[in-house]
Write a protein that holds these residues in place. Structure first.
Motif, PDB file in Angstrom:
ATOM      1  N   ALA A  71     -10.200  -5.004  -0.180  1.00  0.00           N
ATOM      2  CA  ALA A  71      -9.166  -6.043  -0.264  1.00  0.00           C
ATOM      3  C   ALA A  71      -7.758  -5.458  -0.198  1.00  0.00           C
ATOM      4  O   ALA A  71      -6.953  -5.633  -1.111  1.00  0.00           O
ATOM      5  CB  ALA A  71      -9.351  -6.872  -1.542  1.00  0.00           C
ATOM      6  N   PRO A  72      -7.457  -4.729   0.893  1.00  0.00           N
ATOM      7  CA  PRO A  72      -6.123  -4.118   0.992  1.00  0.00           C
ATOM      8  C   PRO A  72      -5.039  -5.186   1.079  1.00  0.00           C
ATOM      9  O   PRO A  72      -5.308  -6.307   1.514  1.00  0.00           O
ATOM     10  CB  PRO A  72      -6.183  -3.323   2.300  1.00  0.00           C
ATOM     11  N   VAL A  73      -3.837  -4.842   0.655  1.00  0.00           N
ATOM     12  CA  VAL A  73      -2.687  -5.755   0.785  1.00  0.00           C
ATOM     13  C   VAL A  73      -1.547  -4.989   1.461  1.00  0.00           C
ATOM     14  O   VAL A  73      -1.666  -3.801   1.749  1.00  0.00           O
ATOM     15  CB  VAL A  73      -2.204  -6.294  -0.588  1.00  0.00           C
ATOM     16  N   LEU A  77      -3.178  -3.722   4.606  1.00  0.00           N
ATOM     17  CA  LEU A  77      -3.750  -4.887   5.274  1.00  0.00           C
ATOM     18  C   LEU A  77      -3.232  -4.967   6.710  1.00  0.00           C
ATOM     19  O   LEU A  77      -3.982  -5.204   7.656  1.00  0.00           O
ATOM     20  CB  LEU A  77      -3.393  -6.160   4.496  1.00  0.00           C
TER      21      LEU A  77
END
Lengths: 215, 215
Positions: A71-73, A77
């Motif tokens: 769940a990279p941001v 992301l």
């Protein structure tokens, strides 16, 4: 987590570098097949396109896996979404090499390109080769300068595309409509290959600088 | 969280439906511009393409926002990645309508398409319209049957494409190479529009069934 992400990103980047090398080789070989009416070379390009498509799916699977697991941001992301874009452009560049190879096959054993057009297609292939090489190099070692050069290469491709039409439209064009149709489509394939290289370069610039270029 | 995701998905799907309606309208109007040498219609298509591109960016931003905020997994993640693919196909369909409009403008006030080819381009436009309509309808109400019909529509487009070449290659083709080049490129634009509609349909099927179709 950070270490794990970097390792994943490295794997994805390596897959993209492999794709860039493959599409570069494919367009070079497709051009040879076209200019020398080489059936074996053309068939190899068509087989190799299936491998490029498979690598594209690997990039997608790996990116989805990273998104689900980590769940990279923010910029992480963005790097993953950019990888999807670059992979899509490279996959399409492989398709275009495949189209050139298929044009060579369709006319085999006759050459699809008459003598008057060999020089312009040789030059278009040269520009295509340079552009695919730059995509590979900026992926391996991000450099916004090199990525920006792709715009100038694309201008060179557009000039060649115009000079192709100039030959086709000469009053003394002796090869008839069928050869003109083939040459028109071939010109389009090289030009689109360059467009996708520019797109891929813009995505890499975005990744490096965080600034989108004008669409 | 679940409610929030469903609301986001609904917004993304609505943006895609809007894009599908826009590209459908754009190709219809571009064809009218082409067949009636209508400058205003052509210019409107070109302006509208900027709006389609803007909606594409909205889809991307919304998807990235959802991925960052909600970190969806499994089928929710797949839905978001699929939305990116469908948006990319629709954006490209808009570009192809733009190319048809620009071809009409380039020859204006002469018609770009001679009388002998009006029927085939009218029919290609009809198939394109049907396909874009189906993309819009399966996005609004997922239905794998309708999505699968796109393959048959694409076969119809390929038949039309072949019949276009048959006219161009007749010994008595009277319009010379320039008109043949325009017609070749126009044929390619409609054919690629159909290819992207098929791709978009395959992505929607994947979303509905979880099964990828053969590439």
């Amino acid at each position: 987590m950070r270490e794990e992400f970097r390792a994943d990103l490295h794997i994805v980047a390596q897959l993209l570098v492999d794709m860039a090398e493959s599409v570069r080789a494919a367009m070079g070989q497709a051009t040879r097949a076209l200019l020398t009416a080489d059936r074996t070379a053309a068939e190899e390009v068509i087989s190799a396109d299936a491998e490029i498509d498979a690598t594209y799916r690997q990039v997608e699977e790996r990116v989805c896996d990273v998104l689900a697991r980590q769940a990279p941001v923010a910029s992480d992301l963005r790097a993953m979404i950019t990888a999807l874009h670059v992979a899509a452009d490279l996959e399409r560049m492989g398709d275009l090499a495949d189209h050139v190879a298929k044009t060579a096959l369709r006319r085999h054993p006759s050459p699809a390109v008459p003598a008057e057009l060999r020089a312009v297609f040789t030059d278009m292939s040269g520009v295509a080769d340079r552009m695919a090489g730059k995509i590979g190099s900026v992926l391996a070692k991000p450099d916004a300068e090199v990525a920006a050069e792709l715009d100038r290469d694309d201008d060179a491709m557009d000039d060649l595309h115009r000079s192709l039409f100039a030959v086709l439209l000469r009053d003394d064009w002796p090869y008839g409509v069928e050869t003109a149709i083939d040459a028109t489509l071939l010109g389009r394939f090289y030009e689109r290959f360059a467009d996708h290289a520019v797109n891929a370069g813009e995505h890499v610039i975005y990744l490096i600088t965080g600034q989108p270029t004008d669409q």
